[in-house]
Design a protein around this motif. Structure first.
Motif, PDB file in Angstrom:
ATOM      1  N   GLY A 175       0.836  -1.198   0.000  1.00 34.05           N
ATOM      2  CA  GLY A 175       0.000   0.000   0.000  1.00 34.05           C
ATOM      3  C   GLY A 175       0.868   1.243   0.000  1.00 34.05           C
ATOM      4  N   VAL A 176       0.358   2.329   0.532  1.00 33.54           N
ATOM      5  CA  VAL A 176       1.090   3.601   0.505  1.00 33.54           C
ATOM      6  C   VAL A 176       2.405   3.493   1.272  1.00 33.54           C
ATOM      7  CG1 VAL A 176       1.028   6.037   1.133  1.00 33.54           C
ATOM      8  CG2 VAL A 176      -1.015   4.939   0.212  1.00 33.54           C
ATOM      9  N   VAL A 177       2.377   2.886   2.470  1.00 32.75           N
ATOM     10  CA  VAL A 177       3.606   2.716   3.241  1.00 32.75           C
ATOM     11  C   VAL A 177       4.612   1.886   2.454  1.00 32.75           C
ATOM     12  CG1 VAL A 177       4.639   1.670   5.292  1.00 32.75           C
ATOM     13  CG2 VAL A 177       2.503   2.944   5.491  1.00 32.75           C
ATOM     14  N   GLY A 178       4.159   0.748   1.946  1.00 32.85           N
ATOM     15  CA  GLY A 178       5.050  -0.151   1.219  1.00 32.85           C
ATOM     16  C   GLY A 178       5.625   0.468  -0.037  1.00 32.85           C
ATOM     17  N   GLN A 179       4.805   1.202  -0.775  1.00 31.69           N
ATOM     18  CA  GLN A 179       5.276   1.838  -1.999  1.00 31.69           C
ATOM     19  C   GLN A 179       6.364   2.870  -1.709  1.00 31.69           C
ATOM     20  OE1 GLN A 179       1.938   3.346  -4.328  1.00 31.69           O
ATOM     21  NE2 GLN A 179       0.701   1.629  -3.655  1.00 31.69           N
ATOM     22  N   HIS A 180       6.152   3.686  -0.684  1.00 30.81           N
ATOM     23  CA  HIS A 180       7.153   4.701  -0.355  1.00 30.81           C
ATOM     24  C   HIS A 180       8.416   4.080   0.223  1.00 30.81           C
ATOM     25  CE1 HIS A 180       3.960   7.564  -1.129  1.00 30.81           C
ATOM     26  NE2 HIS A 180       4.836   8.537  -1.032  1.00 30.81           N
ATOM     27  N   ALA A 181       8.248   3.035   1.011  1.00 32.29           N
ATOM     28  CA  ALA A 181       9.424   2.356   1.548  1.00 32.29           C
ATOM     29  C   ALA A 181      10.241   1.732   0.430  1.00 32.29           C
ATOM     30  CB  ALA A 181       9.001   1.291   2.559  1.00 32.29           C
ATOM     31  N   ALA A 182       9.561   1.066  -0.499  1.00 23.64           N
ATOM     32  CA  ALA A 182      10.263   0.439  -1.612  1.00 23.64           C
ATOM     33  C   ALA A 182      10.984   1.478  -2.471  1.00 23.64           C
ATOM     34  CB  ALA A 182       9.275  -0.360  -2.461  1.00 23.64           C
ATOM     35  N   ALA A 183      10.312   2.588  -2.742  1.00 24.78           N
ATOM     36  CA  ALA A 183      10.923   3.637  -3.560  1.00 24.78           C
ATOM     37  C   ALA A 183      12.148   4.229  -2.866  1.00 24.78           C
ATOM     38  CB  ALA A 183       9.900   4.729  -3.862  1.00 24.78           C
ATOM     39  N   GLN A 208       6.099   1.835 -11.631  1.00 26.50           N
ATOM     40  CA  GLN A 208       6.429   3.112 -11.020  1.00 26.50           C
ATOM     41  C   GLN A 208       7.762   3.088 -10.275  1.00 26.50           C
ATOM     42  OE1 GLN A 208       3.093   4.345  -8.514  1.00 26.50           O
ATOM     43  NE2 GLN A 208       1.714   3.086  -9.728  1.00 26.50           N
ATOM     44  N   LEU A 209       8.332   1.902 -10.119  1.00 26.57           N
ATOM     45  CA  LEU A 209       9.540   1.741  -9.313  1.00 26.57           C
ATOM     46  C   LEU A 209      10.722   1.322 -10.177  1.00 26.57           C
ATOM     47  CD1 LEU A 209       7.931  -0.124  -6.272  1.00 26.57           C
ATOM     48  CD2 LEU A 209       8.730   2.247  -6.320  1.00 26.57           C
ATOM     49  N   PRO A 210      11.938   1.508  -9.678  1.00 26.77           N
ATOM     50  CA  PRO A 210      13.127   1.112 -10.457  1.00 26.77           C
ATOM     51  C   PRO A 210      13.123  -0.374 -10.804  1.00 26.77           C
ATOM     52  CG  PRO A 210      13.751   2.528  -8.625  1.00 26.77           C
ATOM     53  CD  PRO A 210      12.302   2.186  -8.426  1.00 26.77           C
ATOM     54  N   GLU A 211      13.897  -0.723 -11.819  1.00 25.29           N
ATOM     55  CA  GLU A 211      13.887  -2.093 -12.325  1.00 25.29           C
ATOM     56  C   GLU A 211      14.380  -3.111 -11.307  1.00 25.29           C
ATOM     57  OE1 GLU A 211      16.048  -2.250 -15.951  1.00 25.29           O
ATOM     58  OE2 GLU A 211      14.592  -1.069 -17.089  1.00 25.29           O
ATOM     59  N   HIS A 212      15.232  -2.693 -10.371  1.00 26.85           N
ATOM     60  CA  HIS A 212      15.777  -3.664  -9.434  1.00 26.85           C
ATOM     61  C   HIS A 212      14.865  -3.923  -8.236  1.00 26.85           C
ATOM     62  CE1 HIS A 212      17.335   0.295  -8.229  1.00 26.85           C
ATOM     63  NE2 HIS A 212      17.368  -0.156  -6.991  1.00 26.85           N
ATOM     64  N   VAL A 213      13.600  -3.458  -8.303  1.00 19.35           N
ATOM     65  CA  VAL A 213      12.599  -3.800  -7.297  1.00 19.35           C
ATOM     66  C   VAL A 213      11.789  -4.985  -7.816  1.00 19.35           C
ATOM     67  CG1 VAL A 213      10.563  -3.028  -6.032  1.00 19.35           C
ATOM     68  CG2 VAL A 213      12.447  -1.441  -6.455  1.00 19.35           C
ATOM     69  N   ASN A 214      11.592  -5.982  -6.978  1.00 15.22           N
ATOM     70  CA  ASN A 214      10.811  -7.160  -7.336  1.00 15.22           C
ATOM     71  C   ASN A 214       9.532  -7.202  -6.504  1.00 15.22           C
ATOM     72  OD1 ASN A 214      12.611  -8.717  -9.244  1.00 15.22           O
ATOM     73  ND2 ASN A 214      14.000  -8.472  -7.504  1.00 15.22           N
ATOM     74  N   TRP A 215       8.461  -7.707  -7.105  1.00 13.73           N
ATOM     75  CA  TRP A 215       7.197  -7.899  -6.393  1.00 13.73           C
ATOM     76  C   TRP A 215       6.898  -9.394  -6.346  1.00 13.73           C
ATOM     77  CZ3 TRP A 215       2.552 -10.301  -6.933  1.00 13.73           C
ATOM     78  CH2 TRP A 215       1.505  -9.912  -6.082  1.00 13.73           C
ATOM     79  N   ARG A 216       6.445  -9.860  -5.184  1.00 16.16           N
ATOM     80  CA  ARG A 216       6.100 -11.271  -5.042  1.00 16.16           C
ATOM     81  C   ARG A 216       4.811 -11.427  -4.256  1.00 16.16           C
ATOM     82  NH1 ARG A 216      12.185 -13.667  -3.753  1.00 16.16           N
ATOM     83  NH2 ARG A 216      13.091 -12.951  -5.735  1.00 16.16           N
ATOM     84  N   LEU A 217       4.110 -12.495  -4.546  1.00 16.79           N
ATOM     85  CA  LEU A 217       2.883 -12.799  -3.818  1.00 16.79           C
ATOM     86  C   LEU A 217       3.230 -13.095  -2.364  1.00 16.79           C
ATOM     87  CD1 LEU A 217      -0.198 -13.212  -4.227  1.00 16.79           C
ATOM     88  CD2 LEU A 217       0.293 -15.660  -4.469  1.00 16.79           C
ATOM     89  N   SER A 218       2.501 -12.469  -1.454  1.00 20.02           N
ATOM     90  CA  SER A 218       2.804 -12.605  -0.037  1.00 20.02           C
ATOM     91  C   SER A 218       2.266 -13.917   0.510  1.00 20.02           C
ATOM     92  CB  SER A 218       2.199 -11.427   0.738  1.00 20.02           C
ATOM     93  OG  SER A 218       2.483 -11.536   2.108  1.00 20.02           O
ATOM     94  N   THR A 219       3.157 -14.833   0.801  1.00 17.88           N
ATOM     95  CA  THR A 219       2.837 -16.082   1.490  1.00 17.88           C
ATOM     96  C   THR A 219       3.914 -16.311   2.545  1.00 17.88           C
ATOM     97  OG1 THR A 219       4.149 -17.516   0.040  1.00 17.88           O
ATOM     98  CG2 THR A 219       1.872 -17.049  -0.644  1.00 17.88           C
ATOM     99  N   PRO A 220       3.609 -17.035   3.605  1.00 18.09           N
ATOM    100  CA  PRO A 220       4.643 -17.322   4.608  1.00 18.09           C
ATOM    101  C   PRO A 220       5.868 -17.995   4.003  1.00 18.09           C
ATOM    102  CG  PRO A 220       2.482 -17.895   5.453  1.00 18.09           C
ATOM    103  CD  PRO A 220       2.296 -17.574   4.002  1.00 18.09           C
ATOM    104  N   GLN A 221       5.641 -18.868   3.043  1.00 23.07           N
ATOM    105  CA  GLN A 221       6.756 -19.584   2.423  1.00 23.07           C
ATOM    106  C   GLN A 221       7.645 -18.640   1.620  1.00 23.07           C
ATOM    107  OE1 GLN A 221       3.521 -20.432   2.107  1.00 23.07           O
ATOM    108  NE2 GLN A 221       3.431 -22.233   3.452  1.00 23.07           N
TER     109      GLN A 221
END
Length: 370
Positions: A175-183, A208-221
């Protein structure tokens, strides 16, 4: 309407709910604004600026005695005596704080309107967003500070050194916190992984973020697999009005190396890390299994000037509507209605009632309409 602006009393909380420019707008609209003496000093606003804006300076009792009280943070126990059934517009975070606050609001019949649950027509949280943005930026800054060896950290600097990236940051929540933290982390040059639950949202975020940022589905594993290599973990999970779920268990924290850092921004709503507990700016960190935990419940209070200006810009349109319409505005304006947490001795926010174990005291707002 009489609008009161008390001085904040939370530890190291220097924000004020209304900047002088906002007070001037309300006075021009015909309202009486009463500001406690010294309320704005921590944010760099002198009493004289409020007087010039047309506000009246007063003591705490007079500010709290207004029909509408505007604050930044929730009332503390020393302030419960001021609760007398007025409208209170502030960050409440009821599900994440002590039950005593909710009981005080209910016993006094206070109309508790939480910034954090006001929703606009698009379903966004416009009054939470500015503080979430500041907290997201700050999470990286404080994480980097505590990663330094002299501050108890592992000694990893987040950033690039002669072109080589250093530091691995995991952001749980997009969300907003995560997006700003990642940026912010990406801007330093660290490797960043953001976890979310909506792949389409994640794909849009990556554009919207630099190429070296990765997004992954949030699971405990998926999170556990990265924890042994993580230097900084940022908790950025939000369920509006509800207690944050523990997505990072105690066992998962044990997978992190000694000297690494956790910043749980979700602590306002109880925290998304099982080992998290509320801390303050004056005593911000503690260690569990060698991992530093930063869990300050009013993070944006560290930057009061920026935060106060941003908060005033966000709240002022809603404040004008509320002051102009009184209690009737809560039923006429869906955005403000969504913000109501307590009214006439009932908890009107279902997520808060569930989180507090007060479903017996829950009534939908519509059932309390005059």
């Amino acid at each position: 309407m009489d609008i009161g602006v008390p001085t904040e009393t939370k530890d190291s909380e220097s924000r004020v709910a209304l900047a002088p420019a906002g007070a001037a707008v309300l006075v021009a609209a015909g309202h009486r604004v009463r500001v406690q003496r010294g309320a704005g000093i921590g944010s760099g606003f002198a009493d004289a600026e409020y007087s010039a804006a047309g506000a009246m300076l007063c003591d705490a009792a007079d500010a709290w005695g207004s029909a509408l009280v505007v604050k930044v943070k929730e009332p503390l126990p020393t302030e419960y005596r001021f609760l007398r059934g007025q409208m209170l517009f502030t960050y409440l975070h009821l599900a994440g704080v002590d039950l005593a606050l909710t009981q005080a609001l209910l016993a006094s019949g206070t109309v508790g309107i939480g910034y954090e649950t006001v929703r606009d027509d698009a379903g966004h949280l416009p009054l939470l967003a500015p503080m979430s943005a500041i907290a997201g930026n700050m999470a990286v800054a404080v994480g980097a500070w505590y990663l330094a060896k002299p501050h108890g950290g592992i000694g990893v600097q987040l950033g690039r050194v002669l072109g080589e990236p250093h530091g691995r940051v995991l952001v749980v929540g997009d969300g907003v916190v995560g997006q700003h933290a990642a940026a912010s982390a990406a801007a330093l040059g660290a490797e960043v992984i953001v976890y979310g639950i909506d792949a389409a949202h994640g794909a849009a975020l990556l554009k919207q973020l630099p190429e070296h940022v990765n997004w992954r589905l949030s699971t405990p594993q998926a999170i556990t697999a990265e924890l042994p290599q993580a230097d900084l973990l940022i908790g950025a999970v939000l369920l509006p009005g509800a207690r944050a779920p523990h997505l990072i268990s105690t066992d998962m924290v044990r997978q992190m190396r000694p000297g690494t850092v956790i910043v749980d921004v979700s602590i306002d709503q109880g925290g998304c890390v099982e080992t998290a507990r509320p801390t303050s700016h004056s005593d911000p960190v503690y260690t569990v299994d060698g991992v530093l935990h930063y869990c300050v419940t009013n993070m944006p209070g560290a930057y009061p000037r920026t935060a106060t200006v941003a908060l005033t810009q966000a709240t002022l349109p809603y404040l004008k509507t509320l002051a102009g319409g009184g209690r009737a505005a809560l039923f006429a304006d869906p955005a403000l209605g969504a913000g109501v947490n307590t009214l006439d001795g009932y908890v009107t926010c279902p997520a808060a009632a569930q989180g507090l174990g007060l479903l017996a005291r829950h009534r939908p707002l519509a059932e309390l309409a005059p």
